[in-house]
Design a protein around this motif. Structure first.
Motif, PDB file in Angstrom:
ATOM      1  N   ILE A  51     -24.591 -41.172  -0.499  1.00 34.45           N
ATOM      2  CA  ILE A  51     -24.528 -42.552  -1.001  1.00 34.45           C
ATOM      3  C   ILE A  51     -25.887 -43.191  -0.745  1.00 34.45           C
ATOM      4  N   CYS A  96     -25.040 -35.166  -5.996  1.00 34.35           N
ATOM      5  CA  CYS A  96     -24.766 -36.266  -5.069  1.00 34.35           C
ATOM      6  C   CYS A  96     -23.442 -36.073  -4.351  1.00 34.35           C
ATOM      7  N   SER A 134     -15.385 -44.540  -7.398  1.00 34.79           N
ATOM      8  CA  SER A 134     -15.826 -43.288  -6.768  1.00 34.79           C
ATOM      9  C   SER A 134     -15.119 -42.064  -7.314  1.00 34.79           C
ATOM     10  N   ASP A 169     -23.399 -45.787  -6.340  1.00 33.48           N
ATOM     11  CA  ASP A 169     -23.919 -45.963  -4.980  1.00 33.48           C
ATOM     12  C   ASP A 169     -24.566 -47.338  -4.806  1.00 33.48           C
ATOM     13  N   TYR A 208     -17.563 -38.884  -7.123  1.00 31.59           N
ATOM     14  CA  TYR A 208     -17.399 -38.340  -5.777  1.00 31.59           C
ATOM     15  C   TYR A 208     -16.109 -37.554  -5.568  1.00 31.59           C
TER      16      TYR A 208
END
Length: 400
Positions: free
Chosen positions: A327, A281, A268, A24, A272
């Motif tokens: 983020i 997150c 990412s 991030d 993510y």
């Protein structure tokens, strides 16, 4: 890169970023590198701190985003003689920005924290090749502790030239606390300080009641929050949890074909995409149809709900928590570059618990609702709501 327009006082607006360069952070750094000029800032200095990974690795990660670390003996505003190797996703000439290493561990003798479980062993999702031996040698020549010296030098030059300096911290506050110990007058030289950190509702992301950046060095955080600042703005974990980028929008960003877009998409993947269902997150995609319907209705009603009055602490974004990417550091950087993104904030008092067996590192916030008779000055700005459409536009502009 053209210089930013002058401020009302005739000086420039300089930006300093203190980072522990995880995924991030990389979003935030790329946003600063791409949008600082448009926002009338000159990005002057990036200081590195332990946190998501080792400080040496942080230096390498910064270089992968754009600029490379500079020898600590190099003149502050003079270009280094050689460009160090790296991916340089944002294609920024290293002569424009100084990058130096700082703290390798917290103020007290304790084991340094890391977040490799989320960010990967290299802090950037283990998605990019390691830098070569020449870069590793150059990193070793930079020297630890240079961040404090570099910050103080920059502030001295800014004072002489009439520039306004904004510092944004994206990791543990060790570098800033160390600078404060050397120069008690330092807050007077900063125009603005923006801190990514804190947890005000007792729902932590590292410990049960602690946010990672504060927990990593509680003494440093206590030192920073105890000082008086011209303006200190807090971008808390509480805020970022509810300021998610919905997965369809986030996945659309990851399809960018630009160099920086491909870089951010690659790093990412681990935190993510692969960890989408398990990471704090990355809010999981496993939700009932009713939960999905509720979040969809809330998003459609946002323009109306934004103008509805709520009791303190129960605003619209605190009622909404739809699945998406958190983020944190990019939201914080967006606040710096475009302050109008902040829709609602309040002044609070913050202290850091230093001795609790379970609560060490907890940020204890006085919202002005307690009646214990104590007077605690409320001079820290706690952001409670941000404009998510503007944030998304800034992410899109950074990547595409």
């Amino acid at each position: 890169m053209a210089l930013a327009p002058h401020t009302e006082s005739g000086g420039q607006r300089w930006l300093v970023v203190d980072t522990d360069a995880g995924v991030d952070d990389a979003f935030a750094l790329c946003m600063a590198l791409k949008l600082a000029e448009k926002s009338h800032f000159v990005l002057k200095l990036i200081t590195c701190c332990f946190g998501n990974c080792s400080v040496e690795q942080v230096g390498m990660n910064v270089a992968k985003c754009g600029p490379s670390p500079s020898p600590c003996r190099a003149p502050l505003l003079v270009a280094p003689k050689a460009t160090l190797p790296g991916l340089h996703a944002c294609e920024v000439p290293p002569s424009l920005i100084r990058v130096v290493l700082g703290a390798s561990g917290p103020l007290k003798q304790q084991e340094a924290s890391n977040a490799t479980h989320f960010h990967g062993n290299d802090g950037l999702g283990d998605a990019t090749p390691p830098l070569d031996a020449a870069f590793l040698t150059a990193i070793g020549a930079v020297g630890f502790g240079a961040a404090v010296t570099a910050l103080r030098e920059l502030l001295a030059v800014a004072k002489k030239e009439g520039a306004e300096v904004t510092l944004v911290t994206l990791g543990p506050l060790t570098n800033l606390a160390s600078a404060l110990k050397e120069d008690a007058e330092l807050p007077l030289l900063l125009h603005d300080l923006v801190v990514m950190g804190c947890c005000g509702n007792g729902r932590g992301n590292h410990g049960r009641v602690t946010e990672f950046n504060i927990h990593a060095d509680p003494e440093a955080a206590a030192e920073v929050f105890a000082r008086s600042w011209p303006q200190l703005t807090v971008s808390s974990w509480d805020l970022t949890v509810f300021a998610t980028v919905p997965w369809p929008r986030f996945d659309q960003l990851l399809r960018s074909e630009t160099q920086v877009g491909k870089f951010l998409a690659a790093i990412s993947q681990l935190p993510y995409v692969q960890k989408r269902q398990t990471s704090s997150c990355s809010r999981g995609s496993h939700q009932s149809c009713w939960a999905f319907l509720a979040s969809s209705v809330l998003e459609l009603c946002a323009p109306v709900l934004r103008h509805v009055e709520h009791p303190a602490g129960t605003g619209f974004w605190q009622l909404q928590s739809q699945p998406g990417a958190i983020i944190c550091d990019a939201i914080t950087m967006a606040m710096v570059l475009q302050p109008e993104i902040i829709l609602r904030s309040r002044l609070v008092h913050i202290e850091v618990e230093l001795s609790g067996a379970i609560t060490r590192g907890q940020t204890v916030v006085d919202w002005g609702t307690c009646f214990d008779g104590a007077h605690r000055p409320k001079h820290l700005r706690w952001v409670e709501e941000v404009d998510m459409e503007l944030f998304y536009r800034m992410l899109r502009e950074t990547m595409t």
